[in-house]
Design a protein around this motif. Sequence first.
Motif, mmCIF file in Angstrom:
data_model
loop_
_atom_site.group_PDB
_atom_site.id
_atom_site.type_symbol
_atom_site.label_atom_id
_atom_site.label_comp_id
_atom_site.label_asym_id
_atom_site.label_seq_id
_atom_site.Cartn_x
_atom_site.Cartn_y
_atom_site.Cartn_z
ATOM 1 N N LYS A 2 -0.790 -15.534 -11.466
ATOM 2 C CA LYS A 2 -0.565 -14.248 -12.122
ATOM 3 C C LYS A 2 -1.249 -13.174 -11.402
ATOM 4 O O LYS A 2 -0.658 -11.951 -11.487
ATOM 5 C CB LYS A 2 -0.975 -14.328 -13.423
ATOM 6 C CG LYS A 2 -0.476 -13.339 -14.653
ATOM 7 C CD LYS A 2 -1.102 -13.511 -15.958
ATOM 8 C CE LYS A 2 -0.549 -12.115 -16.598
ATOM 9 N NZ LYS A 2 -0.714 -12.508 -18.084
ATOM 10 N N GLY A 3 -2.204 -13.378 -10.817
ATOM 11 C CA GLY A 3 -3.022 -12.283 -10.277
ATOM 12 C C GLY A 3 -2.361 -11.869 -8.687
ATOM 13 O O GLY A 3 -2.331 -10.761 -8.670
ATOM 14 N N TYR A 6 0.394 -9.198 -10.231
ATOM 15 C CA TYR A 6 -0.182 -7.940 -10.445
ATOM 16 C C TYR A 6 -0.515 -7.287 -9.042
ATOM 17 O O TYR A 6 -0.266 -5.925 -8.772
ATOM 18 C CB TYR A 6 -1.679 -8.043 -11.039
ATOM 19 C CG TYR A 6 -1.283 -8.143 -12.404
ATOM 20 C CD1 TYR A 6 -0.466 -7.351 -13.403
ATOM 21 C CD2 TYR A 6 -2.014 -9.417 -13.123
ATOM 22 C CE1 TYR A 6 -0.487 -7.832 -14.752
ATOM 23 C CE2 TYR A 6 -1.923 -9.599 -14.349
ATOM 24 C CZ TYR A 6 -1.098 -8.982 -15.343
ATOM 25 O OH TYR A 6 -1.091 -8.957 -16.548
ATOM 26 N N PHE A 10 1.360 -3.991 -7.547
ATOM 27 C CA PHE A 10 0.628 -2.854 -7.257
ATOM 28 C C PHE A 10 0.696 -2.446 -5.781
ATOM 29 O O PHE A 10 0.974 -1.299 -5.475
ATOM 30 C CB PHE A 10 -1.226 -3.037 -7.584
ATOM 31 C CG PHE A 10 -1.966 -1.884 -6.921
ATOM 32 C CD1 PHE A 10 -2.072 -0.855 -7.776
ATOM 33 C CD2 PHE A 10 -2.719 -2.081 -5.817
ATOM 34 C CE1 PHE A 10 -2.812 0.228 -7.425
ATOM 35 C CE2 PHE A 10 -3.375 -0.941 -5.510
ATOM 36 C CZ PHE A 10 -3.461 0.204 -6.064
ATOM 37 N N PHE A 43 -8.160 -0.271 -8.724
ATOM 38 C CA PHE A 43 -7.174 -1.150 -9.571
ATOM 39 C C PHE A 43 -7.757 -2.447 -9.681
ATOM 40 O O PHE A 43 -7.404 -3.157 -10.684
ATOM 41 C CB PHE A 43 -5.729 -1.283 -8.787
ATOM 42 C CG PHE A 43 -4.603 -2.133 -9.475
ATOM 43 C CD1 PHE A 43 -3.852 -1.761 -10.366
ATOM 44 C CD2 PHE A 43 -4.595 -3.246 -8.959
ATOM 45 C CE1 PHE A 43 -3.201 -2.725 -11.118
ATOM 46 C CE2 PHE A 43 -3.745 -4.260 -9.429
ATOM 47 C CZ PHE A 43 -3.061 -3.810 -10.577
ATOM 48 N N LYS A 45 -10.874 -3.474 -9.617
ATOM 49 C CA LYS A 45 -11.946 -3.547 -10.270
ATOM 50 C C LYS A 45 -11.574 -3.375 -11.915
ATOM 51 O O LYS A 45 -11.937 -4.122 -12.696
ATOM 52 C CB LYS A 45 -12.992 -2.319 -10.005
ATOM 53 C CG LYS A 45 -14.154 -2.335 -10.727
ATOM 54 C CD LYS A 45 -14.939 -1.145 -10.442
ATOM 55 C CE LYS A 45 -15.728 -1.540 -9.229
ATOM 56 N NZ LYS A 45 -16.750 -0.449 -8.925
ATOM 57 N N LYS A 46 -10.409 -2.680 -12.148
ATOM 58 C CA LYS A 46 -10.056 -2.216 -13.731
ATOM 59 C C LYS A 46 -9.422 -3.548 -13.944
ATOM 60 O O LYS A 46 -9.649 -3.912 -15.182
ATOM 61 C CB LYS A 46 -8.926 -1.405 -13.564
ATOM 62 C CG LYS A 46 -8.599 -0.949 -14.824
ATOM 63 C CD LYS A 46 -7.305 0.283 -14.928
ATOM 64 C CE LYS A 46 -6.748 0.165 -16.186
ATOM 65 N NZ LYS A 46 -5.600 1.444 -16.104
ATOM 66 N N HIS A 47 -8.784 -4.287 -13.496
ATOM 67 C CA HIS A 47 -8.216 -5.599 -13.660
ATOM 68 C C HIS A 47 -8.856 -6.733 -13.399
ATOM 69 O O HIS A 47 -8.385 -7.975 -13.472
ATOM 70 C CB HIS A 47 -6.647 -5.576 -13.087
ATOM 71 C CG HIS A 47 -5.970 -4.599 -13.651
ATOM 72 N ND1 HIS A 47 -5.114 -4.625 -14.934
ATOM 73 C CD2 HIS A 47 -5.421 -3.615 -12.957
ATOM 74 C CE1 HIS A 47 -4.327 -3.330 -15.022
ATOM 75 N NE2 HIS A 47 -4.520 -3.026 -13.876
ATOM 76 N N ASN A 48 -10.314 -6.665 -12.950
ATOM 77 C CA ASN A 48 -11.160 -7.621 -12.746
ATOM 78 C C ASN A 48 -10.465 -8.649 -11.867
ATOM 79 O O ASN A 48 -10.485 -10.184 -12.148
ATOM 80 C CB ASN A 48 -11.524 -8.450 -13.848
ATOM 81 C CG ASN A 48 -12.691 -9.377 -13.932
ATOM 82 O OD1 ASN A 48 -13.557 -9.033 -12.872
ATOM 83 N ND2 ASN A 48 -12.889 -10.141 -14.686
ATOM 84 N N ILE A 49 -9.855 -8.216 -10.661
ATOM 85 C CA ILE A 49 -9.226 -9.245 -9.678
ATOM 86 C C ILE A 49 -10.087 -9.273 -8.543
ATOM 87 O O ILE A 49 -10.542 -8.222 -7.973
ATOM 88 C CB ILE A 49 -7.777 -8.534 -9.445
ATOM 89 C CG1 ILE A 49 -6.877 -8.528 -10.521
ATOM 90 C CG2 ILE A 49 -7.249 -9.655 -8.489
ATOM 91 C CD1 ILE A 49 -5.729 -7.911 -10.235
#
Length: 71
Positions: A2-3, A6, A10, A43, A45-49
């Motif tokens: 799933k990552g 994203y 992005f 991005f 960092k915000k989505h903890n990827i």
Amino acid sequence: MKGYGYIGAFLGGALVGATLGLILAPEKGSDTRGKISDATRDFLKKHNIKLKKDDVEELVDELEEAAADAE
């Protein structure tokens, strides 16, 4: 997995945005690269990827292939 969805979404959006930005309001290349780098880092960092270097290199290779096919 799933990552990667994203990240792909992005990066696709970032590519379109960067292209339009260069066409409509050109700046020095170093300034533009800095803005893209900062947006990508924020991005992730915000989505903890968290990405490993190998994952990033593989993704870059796939994007380069896709860009070459689009030409």
